[in-house]
Scaffold this active site. Structure first.
Site, PDB file in Angstrom:
ATOM      1  N   SER A 117      24.220   5.184  36.675  1.00 16.85           N
ATOM      2  CA  SER A 117      23.070   6.093  36.660  1.00 16.85           C
ATOM      3  C   SER A 117      22.247   5.953  37.946  1.00 16.85           C
ATOM      4  CB  SER A 117      22.241   5.845  35.391  1.00 16.85           C
ATOM      5  OG  SER A 117      21.375   6.922  35.107  1.00 16.85           O
ATOM      6  N   ASP A 169      27.252  13.287  27.825  1.00 18.20           N
ATOM      7  CA  ASP A 169      26.073  12.689  28.447  1.00 18.20           C
ATOM      8  C   ASP A 169      24.962  13.732  28.538  1.00 18.20           C
ATOM      9  OD1 ASP A 169      24.192  11.375  30.036  1.00 18.20           O
ATOM     10  OD2 ASP A 169      25.696  10.479  31.344  1.00 18.20           O
ATOM     11  N   HIS A 200      25.648   8.724  27.576  1.00 20.87           N
ATOM     12  CA  HIS A 200      25.177   8.010  28.770  1.00 20.87           C
ATOM     13  C   HIS A 200      25.344   6.522  28.512  1.00 20.87           C
ATOM     14  CE1 HIS A 200      23.165   8.020  32.612  1.00 20.87           C
ATOM     15  NE2 HIS A 200      22.226   7.186  32.181  1.00 20.87           N
TER      16      HIS A 200
END
Length: 222
Positions: A117, A169, A200
């Site tokens: 991320s 996600d 995620h």
């Protein structure tokens, strides 16, 4: 030493390769320590893992709450509005870790950057601008935040790059991974994108695929 504190995992023999792995927003360097045993790395690879802790800063999209973050996110639209100075500063901090490892005797060609991320966004900037060839770049559930800013160094033209993303996600939409792949190609780079049935997060199949990539890169760069 770098200004960032880090979690370290040392190999049983003297390290001759390094993986620097960055966590995501609100997490810590402890986050990815548990995945190491599941990577299935070859026994002959003497890999040092470095898991830096991001600084704690106010994060605008979370109401200004202070938390571990590599940079501030000002708006969470599809393309993200971020604090560019902060992401560049974080990239500089990771670059400093690379240089420390090189000064300790590790070849740049034996150093891999990995990031989840926000951490992946920092890794894009750090790896692509680094002035000596690296072993590889692993991007998990992320986006190419500095595609319009990065100055690609000629040393990275052949950098192996693997992207991994969850089909479900909702935090970092899968389209952002597709966009990143196109942005890399626009820079003249090649990479691959693997999708997984997840949100995620990470999953075992993905960790095993990452381990296979590490085995391949480090076995061929020795």
């Amino acid at each position: 030493m770098t200004a960032l504190s880090c979690e370290l995992i040392e190999p049983t023999s003297d390290a001759d390769a390094v993986i620097i792995w960055l966590h995501g927003l609100g997490a810590s360097g402890h986050d990815f320590v548990p995945v190491v045993p599941h990577l299935g790395l070859a026994e002959h690879l003497a890999v040092r893992f470095i898991f830096p802790h991001a600084p704690t800063i106010p994060v605008t999209i979370n109401g200004g709450m202070v938390m571990p973050a590599w940079y501030d996110i000002l708006a969470i639209d599809l393309n993200r509005t971020i604090d560019e100075a902060q992401i560049l500063a974080s990239a500089a901090s990771i670059r400093a870790i690379i240089l420390e490892q090189m000064a300790a005797g590790i070849s740049s060609k034996r150093i891999i950057l990995a990031g989840f991320s926000q951490g992946g966004a920092v890794c894009y900037q750090t790896a692509l601008s680094f002035e000596q060839p690296l072993a590889g770049l692993l991007i998990l559930s992320s986006y190419f935040a500095t595609a319009d800013l990065v100055s690609l160094h000629p040393s990275q033209h052949d950098l192996p790059i693997r992207l991994y993303h969850g089909d479900a996600d909702t935090m970092v939409q899968p389209q952002l991974a597709e966009d990143a792949l196109g942005q890399l190609q626009a820079l003249g780079l090649t990479g691959s994108l693997q999708h997984y049935s997840m949100g995620h997060e990470v999953c075992l199949a993905q960790i095993q695929d990452i381990g296979a990539a590490i085995n391949q890169w480090l076995s061929s760069s020795g």
